[in-house]
Design an enzyme around this catalytic site. Sequence first.
Site, PDB file in Angstrom:
ATOM      1  N   GLU A  50      40.642   0.700 -32.757  1.00 49.60           N
ATOM      2  CA  GLU A  50      40.917   1.850 -33.832  1.00 49.60           C
ATOM      3  C   GLU A  50      41.664   2.655 -33.043  1.00 49.60           C
ATOM      4  O   GLU A  50      41.378   3.143 -31.927  1.00 49.60           O
ATOM      5  CB  GLU A  50      39.678   2.153 -34.461  1.00 49.60           C
ATOM      6  CG  GLU A  50      39.988   3.086 -35.589  1.00 49.60           C
ATOM      7  CD  GLU A  50      39.239   3.606 -36.424  1.00 49.60           C
ATOM      8  OE1 GLU A  50      37.957   3.001 -36.530  1.00 49.60           O
ATOM      9  OE2 GLU A  50      39.390   4.308 -37.439  1.00 49.60           O
ATOM     10  N   ASN A 197      40.071  -0.487 -46.037  1.00 46.85           N
ATOM     11  CA  ASN A 197      38.918  -0.202 -45.230  1.00 46.85           C
ATOM     12  C   ASN A 197      38.137   0.486 -45.886  1.00 46.85           C
ATOM     13  O   ASN A 197      38.483   1.606 -46.137  1.00 46.85           O
ATOM     14  CB  ASN A 197      39.379   0.125 -43.729  1.00 46.85           C
ATOM     15  CG  ASN A 197      37.969   0.211 -42.837  1.00 46.85           C
ATOM     16  OD1 ASN A 197      37.412  -0.556 -42.381  1.00 46.85           O
ATOM     17  ND2 ASN A 197      37.617   1.768 -42.674  1.00 46.85           N
ATOM     18  N   GLU A 198      37.001   0.118 -45.862  1.00 46.06           N
ATOM     19  CA  GLU A 198      35.744   0.920 -46.412  1.00 46.06           C
ATOM     20  C   GLU A 198      36.186   1.698 -47.621  1.00 46.06           C
ATOM     21  O   GLU A 198      36.098   2.881 -47.832  1.00 46.06           O
ATOM     22  CB  GLU A 198      34.966   1.866 -45.522  1.00 46.06           C
ATOM     23  CG  GLU A 198      34.296   0.945 -44.363  1.00 46.06           C
ATOM     24  CD  GLU A 198      33.520   1.503 -43.300  1.00 46.06           C
ATOM     25  OE1 GLU A 198      33.440   3.025 -43.429  1.00 46.06           O
ATOM     26  OE2 GLU A 198      32.717   1.052 -42.612  1.00 46.06           O
ATOM     27  N   TYR A 266      26.189  -1.507 -39.196  1.00 42.22           N
ATOM     28  CA  TYR A 266      26.043  -0.885 -38.215  1.00 42.22           C
ATOM     29  C   TYR A 266      24.230  -0.701 -37.769  1.00 42.22           C
ATOM     30  O   TYR A 266      23.634  -0.493 -38.691  1.00 42.22           O
ATOM     31  CB  TYR A 266      26.657   0.428 -37.829  1.00 42.22           C
ATOM     32  CG  TYR A 266      27.999   0.533 -37.781  1.00 42.22           C
ATOM     33  CD1 TYR A 266      28.554   0.187 -36.306  1.00 42.22           C
ATOM     34  CD2 TYR A 266      28.919   0.642 -38.608  1.00 42.22           C
ATOM     35  CE1 TYR A 266      29.940   0.169 -36.095  1.00 42.22           C
ATOM     36  CE2 TYR A 266      30.315   0.714 -38.409  1.00 42.22           C
ATOM     37  CZ  TYR A 266      30.750   0.341 -37.332  1.00 42.22           C
ATOM     38  OH  TYR A 266      32.171   0.368 -37.139  1.00 42.22           O
ATOM     39  N   GLU A 321      33.076  -4.804 -39.013  1.00 45.72           N
ATOM     40  CA  GLU A 321      32.542  -4.017 -37.999  1.00 45.72           C
ATOM     41  C   GLU A 321      30.973  -4.256 -38.210  1.00 45.72           C
ATOM     42  O   GLU A 321      30.349  -4.213 -38.975  1.00 45.72           O
ATOM     43  CB  GLU A 321      32.917  -2.604 -38.884  1.00 45.72           C
ATOM     44  CG  GLU A 321      34.147  -2.316 -38.763  1.00 45.72           C
ATOM     45  CD  GLU A 321      34.610  -0.927 -39.229  1.00 45.72           C
ATOM     46  OE1 GLU A 321      33.517   0.036 -38.977  1.00 45.72           O
ATOM     47  OE2 GLU A 321      35.719  -0.730 -39.812  1.00 45.72           O
TER      48      GLU A 321
HETATM   49  O1  AHR Z   1      34.131   2.125 -36.155  1.00 45.75           O
HETATM   50  C1  AHR Z   1      34.027   3.484 -36.631  1.00 45.75           C
HETATM   51  C2  AHR Z   1      34.292   3.754 -37.929  1.00 45.75           C
HETATM   52  O2  AHR Z   1      32.881   3.075 -38.451  1.00 45.75           O
HETATM   53  C3  AHR Z   1      35.186   2.904 -38.741  1.00 45.75           C
HETATM   54  O3  AHR Z   1      36.648   3.640 -38.570  1.00 45.75           O
HETATM   55  C4  AHR Z   1      34.936   2.948 -40.225  1.00 45.75           C
HETATM   56  O4  AHR Z   1      35.402   1.835 -40.733  1.00 45.75           O
HETATM   57  C5  AHR Z   1      33.487   2.907 -40.176  1.00 45.75           C
HETATM   58  O5  AHR Z   1      32.940   3.547 -40.958  1.00 45.75           O
END
Ligand code: AHR
Length: 517
Positions: A50, A197-198, A266, A321
């Site tokens: 990114e 994205n998101e 995450y 992700e």
């Molecule tokens: O990876 C960092 C961020 O995490 C990305 O930009 C986003 O898609 C997610 O929230």
Amino acid sequence: MVKFKLKSTLLGIFLASTLAVFSQSTTTVSFSASDDAPIINKHIYGHFAEHLGRCIYGGFYVGDNSSIPNTDGVRNDIIEALKNLNIPNLRWPGGCFADTYHWKDGIGPKDQRPTIVNTWWGGVTEDNSFGTHDFLNMCEVLGTEPYLSANVGSGTVQEMADWVQYTNFSGTSPMSDLRKENGREKPWNVKYWGIGNEAWGCGGNMTAEYYANEYRKYATFMSDWDNTGGVIRIASGASDDDYHWTETLMKNIPAKMLGGLALHHYSVIDWDNKGSATNFGEDLYFGTMSEALKMEELVTKHSAIMDKYDPEKKIDLVVDEWGGWYDVEEGTNPGFLYQQNTMRDAVLAGATLNIFNNHADRVRMANLAQAVNVLQAVILTDDAKMILTPTYHVMEMYKVHQDAQLIPVNFSSPLYVYNNKTLPAISVSASKAKNGTVHVSMVNVDAKKENKLELNLNELGIKNVTARILTSKSLQDFNSFNNPNKIQPNQYKDFEVKNGKLSVTLPPFSVVVFEGK
Ligand code: AHR
């Protein structure tokens, strides 16, 4: 009452320690190889780059005037390191950045490109010197498939359709002519396209219902210009356990318009207090691993919803992700998400990749966040210096699974007990490569105890076995610019083969990959 509580606490501790002792006994792992088992798609081993902090600028891209050896501005040492992983795909330009990005600002003469303020990540002004040509040419050098994330949040359908025409159309058209004027005759034929994205967050704070409609509109105009092998459209997916999101998209988007559905997860215990990447105790380690192992439940439940609408499993689950996310390193820009990478991250990566392998029937693509200098990076740089992190070494050890046939495994994991809480201590996946070589990757998640395993080699049809291990003295160990090779894979010999059975002892927080022929 108090007495009972005390008793039950004592009973809990007794049970926990009994279980802990039990965890030292041998775990039998059995294998059920079958010609019907799915292929582990190489794209599970994908990466993510990114425009964030020092991932692109000051990471991958140093510019062609740099004294750091480079190919068209991209560092040669990074190219070599990623090629060594057989990197199958690379996602770009974001992330949250993607929904602010206007691709036409990143083509043509570099000194005439407008700037862009990176509003999500540190508010820095970027000069757009790394754009579509730079990224797609870099992918060719890396031998990797590009995965472009198109701007839905602040872009237009036309802008996205133009991008597809620019990158993929070989005939005469306004966009392909522009590409040729900018020095690229042949199209790149980009296959993987993320539509936003998101979308539930930084991509526009949309509801699932609203995004499903937006998706249908964007997907309609994402023409497959040459009809050569097709464009794979990937919908912005759920965050963690937002099953409503997956259900709504699967229900409302016609299957033929949907190549993949994303998922982001995450391994964060507390978003307001993530903790240090290197200075952590067992409580934080246990918490991070609980979050990491949750991937099993997430993938199972999202897949079950997809199965309802797509029983033939044509649509891919794309975990684009994943990884650990901690506090930034002291003295660095909080918006740049720069963190070190320890044995905790190696264990996290090994266990997560085993989950993906074992769900190869539905999980066909994934992207670790992120490749260079951001979050759970495989590569860190400091000016001319570059180091490979423990996570890099796991990716390198596991590359043998790419495009191999899954061998389903069966075992009952001993428990990793911490503070009266438990997690499965052992994670395993196995595969058979096209040349018949078998690989079994194992992780001992337990921070303190070794675990003994027994594998039936006859079930795998192999006789000769070698192994590599990644571990270190301390869970908090990491590779630094002063000591870049503190953690690296070594040959592992602490196993015995007798009567067709392999007995192995896995040290605490270790990742081991067996190769059998
Ligand atoms: O990876 C960092 C961020 O995490 C990305 O930009 C986003 O898609 C997610 O929230």
